[in-house]
Write a protein that holds these residues in place. Structure first.
Motif, PDB file in Angstrom:
ATOM      1  N   TYR A 223     -20.291 -12.858 -60.650  1.00  0.00           N
ATOM      2  CA  TYR A 223     -18.706 -12.894 -60.441  1.00  0.00           C
ATOM      3  C   TYR A 223     -18.217 -12.494 -62.029  1.00  0.00           C
ATOM      4  O   TYR A 223     -17.144 -11.892 -62.204  1.00  0.00           O
ATOM      5  CB  TYR A 223     -18.246 -14.191 -60.187  1.00  0.00           C
ATOM      6  N   SER A 236     -13.309 -13.175 -54.492  1.00  0.00           N
ATOM      7  CA  SER A 236     -13.544 -13.884 -53.060  1.00  0.00           C
ATOM      8  C   SER A 236     -12.451 -13.336 -52.235  1.00  0.00           C
ATOM      9  O   SER A 236     -12.520 -13.619 -50.806  1.00  0.00           O
ATOM     10  CB  SER A 236     -13.369 -15.265 -53.423  1.00  0.00           C
ATOM     11  N   ARG A 237     -11.506 -12.697 -52.525  1.00  0.00           N
ATOM     12  CA  ARG A 237     -10.231 -12.652 -51.614  1.00  0.00           C
ATOM     13  C   ARG A 237      -9.812 -13.928 -50.979  1.00  0.00           C
ATOM     14  O   ARG A 237      -9.146 -13.779 -49.827  1.00  0.00           O
ATOM     15  CB  ARG A 237     -10.526 -11.556 -50.567  1.00  0.00           C
TER      16      ARG A 237
HETATM   17  C1  LIG Z   1       1.398  -9.741 -61.944  1.00  0.00           C
HETATM   18  C2  LIG Z   1       0.511 -10.732 -61.368  1.00  0.00           C
HETATM   19  C3  LIG Z   1       0.979 -11.383 -60.155  1.00  0.00           C
HETATM   20  C4  LIG Z   1       0.292 -12.125 -59.452  1.00  0.00           C
HETATM   21  N1  LIG Z   1       0.650 -12.728 -58.033  1.00  0.00           N
HETATM   22  C5  LIG Z   1      -0.065 -13.441 -57.298  1.00  0.00           C
HETATM   23  C6  LIG Z   1       0.579 -14.032 -56.414  1.00  0.00           C
HETATM   24  O1  LIG Z   1       1.393 -13.824 -55.710  1.00  0.00           O
HETATM   25  N2  LIG Z   1      -0.526 -14.919 -55.494  1.00  0.00           N
HETATM   26  C7  LIG Z   1      -1.663 -15.021 -56.030  1.00  0.00           C
HETATM   27  O2  LIG Z   1      -2.401 -16.026 -55.292  1.00  0.00           O
HETATM   28  N3  LIG Z   1      -2.201 -14.688 -57.062  1.00  0.00           N
HETATM   29  C8  LIG Z   1      -1.479 -13.900 -57.764  1.00  0.00           C
HETATM   30  N4  LIG Z   1      -2.031 -13.327 -58.877  1.00  0.00           N
HETATM   31  C9  LIG Z   1      -3.251 -13.739 -59.484  1.00  0.00           C
HETATM   32  C10 LIG Z   1      -4.465 -12.885 -58.955  1.00  0.00           C
HETATM   33  O3  LIG Z   1      -4.224 -11.474 -59.192  1.00  0.00           O
HETATM   34  C11 LIG Z   1      -4.890 -13.137 -57.543  1.00  0.00           C
HETATM   35  O4  LIG Z   1      -4.895 -14.473 -57.097  1.00  0.00           O
HETATM   36  C12 LIG Z   1      -6.078 -12.735 -57.301  1.00  0.00           C
HETATM   37  O5  LIG Z   1      -6.014 -11.293 -57.518  1.00  0.00           O
HETATM   38  C13 LIG Z   1      -6.669 -13.059 -55.931  1.00  0.00           C
HETATM   39  O6  LIG Z   1      -7.906 -12.337 -55.469  1.00  0.00           O
HETATM   40  P1  LIG Z   1      -9.015 -13.402 -55.193  1.00  0.00           P
HETATM   41  O7  LIG Z   1      -8.824 -14.258 -54.323  1.00  0.00           O
HETATM   42  O8  LIG Z   1     -10.272 -12.372 -54.804  1.00  0.00           O
HETATM   43  O9  LIG Z   1      -9.280 -13.873 -56.394  1.00  0.00           O
HETATM   44  P2  LIG Z   1     -10.533 -14.441 -57.227  1.00  0.00           P
HETATM   45  O10 LIG Z   1     -10.921 -13.843 -58.458  1.00  0.00           O
HETATM   46  O11 LIG Z   1     -11.771 -14.559 -56.222  1.00  0.00           O
HETATM   47  O12 LIG Z   1     -10.244 -15.987 -57.709  1.00  0.00           O
HETATM   48  C14 LIG Z   1     -10.360 -17.265 -56.904  1.00  0.00           C
HETATM   49  C15 LIG Z   1      -8.924 -17.774 -56.574  1.00  0.00           C
HETATM   50  O13 LIG Z   1      -8.574 -18.170 -57.852  1.00  0.00           O
HETATM   51  C16 LIG Z   1      -6.900 -18.126 -57.871  1.00  0.00           C
HETATM   52  N5  LIG Z   1      -6.811 -17.211 -58.774  1.00  0.00           N
HETATM   53  C17 LIG Z   1      -7.598 -16.079 -59.341  1.00  0.00           C
HETATM   54  N6  LIG Z   1      -6.719 -15.438 -60.524  1.00  0.00           N
HETATM   55  C18 LIG Z   1      -5.699 -16.104 -60.636  1.00  0.00           C
HETATM   56  C19 LIG Z   1      -4.520 -15.972 -61.336  1.00  0.00           C
HETATM   57  N7  LIG Z   1      -4.499 -15.011 -62.546  1.00  0.00           N
HETATM   58  N8  LIG Z   1      -3.563 -16.852 -61.465  1.00  0.00           N
HETATM   59  C20 LIG Z   1      -3.511 -17.710 -60.476  1.00  0.00           C
HETATM   60  N9  LIG Z   1      -4.343 -17.952 -59.473  1.00  0.00           N
HETATM   61  C21 LIG Z   1      -5.459 -17.062 -59.694  1.00  0.00           C
HETATM   62  C22 LIG Z   1      -6.517 -17.525 -56.491  1.00  0.00           C
HETATM   63  O14 LIG Z   1      -6.237 -18.374 -55.569  1.00  0.00           O
HETATM   64  C23 LIG Z   1      -7.930 -16.887 -56.020  1.00  0.00           C
HETATM   65  O15 LIG Z   1      -7.904 -16.739 -54.551  1.00  0.00           O
HETATM   66  C24 LIG Z   1      -1.144 -12.500 -59.813  1.00  0.00           C
HETATM   67  C25 LIG Z   1      -1.557 -11.917 -61.051  1.00  0.00           C
HETATM   68  C26 LIG Z   1      -0.773 -10.942 -61.510  1.00  0.00           C
HETATM   69  C27 LIG Z   1      -1.481 -10.591 -62.886  1.00  0.00           C
END
Ligand SMILES: Cc1cc2nc3c(=O)[nH]c(=O)nc-3n(C[C@H](O)[C@H](O)[C@H](O)COP(=O)(O)OP(=O)(O)OC[C@H]3O[C@@H](n4cnc5c(N)ncnc54)[C@H](O)[C@@H]3O)c2cc1C
Length: 477
Positions: A223, A236-237
């Motif tokens: 990861y 993880s989405r």
């Molecule tokens: C401009 C911008 C806007 C964003 N808006 C949102 C939003 O509206 N909702 C949202 O859930 N996330 C947001 N994010 C954070 C992040 O991009 C997403 O949480 C992430 O892409 C979700 O994909 P994943 O579940 O596969 O993440 P993974 O990499 O698998 O991470 C696991 C979990 O960690 C949390 N997480 C991961 N990265 C972040 C982060 N940078 N900030 C906060 N939580 C995080 C999420 O809940 C995520 O599901 C934003 C980031 C940016 C730069």
């Protein structure tokens, strides 16, 4: 203990649901969902979120039916009135809910709690959404954190709270109160822009658990590196599932720890993933302590930032994925097609919007709010302030992402750009992230006509970078 209501909101699951566990101790327990978007003030769910909510409510309703219970859905313009009506129809003596942390909803919940307690009802609110409450993680002097690393260190040092299994639900009440079908809430789009959503997502608790399982088995290992590669399924989405509370961070942390004990997993992959879940906690911590975060920059100097004028066309090109900058267009088209965008690309498109185009971060925040299935007030506003450089623990303003270098570094084989910008598919890797730099013959061979089959770049990256830095000097001095 006769009848209790559980008021479901962003906790659309049966397992590890403290309010549901508490309500199940009563002789009867009635699960209720009250639909009143006006409660959320300026931040009623956007179109993609509404799509998710529809399917998540359907899934929850089916799970409750299977467990011998029922989800009572009501739509209203007055949530307190609506709850009072259900309480009076059912003779409920207690009401349980799990907390939400958006400023408008905190205010609503406080008003409702007070009013119903005055009516003589037992009202209890609990935590189902966070590892720890935003007010529990404090500095030694009792203050709150503005920087992620000490926040996460402090939270990680607190003993983990184990997730609870789904409770056995008590016998149904003698009569169920009236409810309405999910369809009547009108959450689905009128025109079918959601056709790709169905192959990408499975809203609901079972979908959340399946996404976690897939991630643990196929992407947790590796990861730390893969999380930055938008062309791979390296993350993880879980974000929309977490937003709607179909799974809890406690369940995720416990599952990751279990996986680490059962298999050989590099510590840095586990730590890196858990710290991302930590960023979500930090976002809630910030929103709780800075309730104006969704609209006002935490760094007050940015209130006077000289934004560019006449940006309507540029904004439209950005929204539609027609900026002529391939990684940006790929991200914006991914967002439109599936309601989600890879985190690395969210940063790249955000940097282009707020710095090269000098369009206010709140404009990008609003577009994401409407189009993301994971739109979340805390994470979205923190993310945009981070990108702009005006938030707590944000990237410094002068760190302006170069989208060409970012594309070459994080999508070196071009899988991501080729998937979402198919008109560039035949370009060699060398020119894929900057088609304007390709010799005429290469463009011709790849079937690319700049300004025709694919736009020329909307801005000159070097000049607009200089202009952005000059604008920053304005507010610094
Ligand atoms: C401009 C911008 C806007 C964003 N808006 C949102 C939003 O509206 N909702 C949202 O859930 N996330 C947001 N994010 C954070 C992040 O991009 C997403 O949480 C992430 O892409 C979700 O994909 P994943 O579940 O596969 O993440 P993974 O990499 O698998 O991470 C696991 C979990 O960690 C949390 N997480 C991961 N990265 C972040 C982060 N940078 N900030 C906060 N939580 C995080 C999420 O809940 C995520 O599901 C934003 C980031 C940016 C730069």
């Amino acid at each position: 203990m006769a009848t209790a209501l559980i008021w479901l909101r962003r906790d659309l699951r049966l397992a590890d649901n403290p309010a549901m566990i508490a309500a199940s101790q009563h002789r009867h327990c009635i699960p209720v969902y009250v639909h009143n978007p006006a409660d959320e003030g300026d931040w009623a769910p956007g179109a993609a979120s509404r799509w998710w909510l529809h399917h998540s409510l359907k899934a929850l309703s089916a799970s409750l039916d299977k467990a011998g219970s029922r989800l009572i859905i009501r739509s209203t313009h007055d949530t307190l009135d609506c709850l009072r009506a259900i309480i009076s129809e059912t003779g409920a003596e207690a009401l349980y809910w799990n907390r939400v942390y958006e400023p408008a909803l905190i205010k609503r919940d406080q008003t409702i709690k007070l009013a119903l307690r005055e009516d003589g009802l037992a009202v209890h609110s609990l935590n189902a959404a966070l590892l720890r409450e935003p007010w529990e993680v404090t500095r030694r002097d009792g203050g709150h954190y503005r920087a992620f690393t000490p926040f996460w260190r402090a939270l990680s040092a607190m003993p983990p709270i184990a997730p609870e299994p789904a409770p056995e639900l008590p016998a149904p009440p003698p009569a169920w109160p009236k409810g309405q079908p999910v369809e009547s809430l009108g959450l689905l789009p009128g025109i079918p822009w959601d056709r790709h959503f169905h192959d990408q997502w499975r809203p609901g608790e079972a979908g959340a658990n399946a996404a976690l399982e897939t991630f643990l088995e196929s992407a947790l290992q590796g990861y730390d590196d893969a999380r930055d590669r938008p062309g791979q399924a390296g993350t993880s989405r879980l974000s929309p599932h977490l937003h709607w509370g179909e799974i809890s961070p406690r369940q995720i942390r416990a599952a990751v720890t279990r996986q680490q004990q059962e298999t050989v997993l590099p510590d840095h992959d586990v730590e890196s993933f858990l710290s991302e879940v930590g960023w979500r906690e930090f976002a809630h911590h910030l929103l709780y302590h800075f309730p104006h975060m969704p609209q006002d920059p935490l760094d007050a100097r940015f209130r006077h930032f000289p934004w560019a004028a006449d940006t309507a066309d540029a904004l439209r090109a950005w929204e539609r994925g027609r900026t002529g900058i391939p990684i940006v267009d790929a991200g914006m088209r991914e967002l439109w097609a599936i309601g989600w965008m890879h985190n690395r690309v969210r940063m790249i498109v955000g940097s282009l919007l707020t710095k090269n185009l000098r369009i206010p971060w709140q404009t990008g925040e609003a577009w994401f709010w409407d189009t993301l299935v994971d739109a979340d007030l805390a994470s979205n506003s923190m993310g945009w302030q981070w990108i702009q450089g005006c938030g707590a623990d944000a990237a410094p303003y002068f760190r302006i992402f170069n989208p060409v270098r970012q594309g070459e570094r994080f999508d070196p084989e071009g899988h991501y750009v080729r998937r979402w910008v198919p008109e560039l598919r035949a370009l060699p890797d060398k020119y894929l992230h900057s088609p304007w730099s390709a010799p005429e013959q290469i463009l011709r061979e790849a079937g690319v006509r700049l300004g025709d089959t694919y736009p020329r770049p909307l801005v000159d990256l070097a000049t607009s970078r200089k202009d952005a830095l000059a604008a920053y000097q304005d507010i610094r001095s």
